[in-house]
Design an enzyme around this catalytic site. Structure first.
Site, mmCIF file in Angstrom:
data_model
loop_
_atom_site.group_PDB
_atom_site.id
_atom_site.type_symbol
_atom_site.label_atom_id
_atom_site.label_comp_id
_atom_site.label_asym_id
_atom_site.label_seq_id
_atom_site.Cartn_x
_atom_site.Cartn_y
_atom_site.Cartn_z
ATOM 1 N N TYR A 72 0.825 -1.213 0.000
ATOM 2 C CA TYR A 72 0.000 0.000 0.000
ATOM 3 C C TYR A 72 0.857 1.260 0.000
ATOM 4 C CZ TYR A 72 -3.898 -3.123 0.960
ATOM 5 O OH TYR A 72 -4.839 -4.130 0.871
ATOM 6 N N UNK A 73 1.920 1.225 -0.759
ATOM 7 C CA UNK A 73 2.875 2.331 -0.839
ATOM 8 C C UNK A 73 2.715 3.039 -2.187
ATOM 9 N N GLY A 74 3.077 4.303 -2.229
ATOM 10 C CA GLY A 74 3.067 5.020 -3.491
ATOM 11 C C GLY A 74 4.037 4.443 -4.502
#
Length: 226
Positions: A72-74
């Site tokens: 769930y990281u950019g």
């Protein structure tokens, strides 16, 4: 006076977490220290399903790219690029290993059993499946960091002078050589000795070019040594 005022404003924004804390302070990559004691082959890890312990000496003679990953990281889109990198450079001896970690912004909250499904259906989604080995979720910094990450970090200087916003970093104690964020990368050579470390925002294409440059250079060294 205006310059001092601007610097003061930037510092205030930095401390408040409104601008990237390492802006202007990072390097795209660093070369690891010469004369490192030991090799990565002294370590290993459990696969993400918990069914197999893989000693890293299994990869002796290969180039190993260690990546701490998060769903769930950019930067989760790097998974797709890492798949392409694995496919392209596997014939040249590259092996990518991924290590899920929840210490940066709590961006890998799921259990090991949930991570592959998240990648497949959520991010990157579209049925995505990594073509490289993922291992069990664990710490890469702090008191409970995995020992092979201690070895890698001690072998290579950090790519940024600053750690980042403390309210988004979840470990103690914090040390200067700690990993800064998800998707930082370490390259280990065919002899098990660390070679390079990349900043998390360095593009995968730049990482590829650095690896290829090093492979060519090493091939020349080895040819001259024969």
């Amino acid at each position: 006076m205006a310059r001092l005022f601007r610097a003061s404003c930037l510092l205030s924004l930095l401390l408040a977490g409104f601008i990237p804390p390492s802006q202007g302070q990072e390097k795209s990559k660093t070369d690891c220290h010469a004369g490192v004691g030991g090799t990565i082959y002294e370590y290993g890890a459990l696969t993400i399903d918990g069914e197999e312990y893989i000693p890293f000496k299994q990869y002796a003679g290969k180039y190993i790219l260690f990546v701490n990953v998060a769903s769930y990281u950019g930067l989760t889109g790097q998974y797709v690029e890492l798949n392409a990198l694995q496919e392209e450079l596997e014939p040249f001896g590259l092996v990518i290993l991924g290590f899920p970690c929840n210490q940066f912004g709590k961006q890998e909250p799921g259990e090991n059993s949930e991570i592959l499904a998240t990648l497949k259906y959520v991010r990157p989604g579209g049925g995505f499946t990594p073509n490289f080995q993922l291992f069990e979720k664990g710490d890469v910094n702090g008191e409970k960091e995995q020992k092979f990450y201690t070895f890698l970090k001690n072998s290579c200087p950090p790519t940024s002078e600053l750690l980042g916003s403390p309210d988004r970093l979840f470990w103690e104690p914090m040390k200067v050589h700690d990993i800064r964020w998800n998707f930082e990368k370490f390259l280990v050579g065919p002899d098990g000795i660390p070679i390079m470390r990349w900043y998390h925002r360095t593009t995968v294409n730049s990482v590829k070019m650095d690896i290829l440059t090093y492979m060519r250079r090493r091939a020349v060294w080895e040819a001259k040594g024969k």
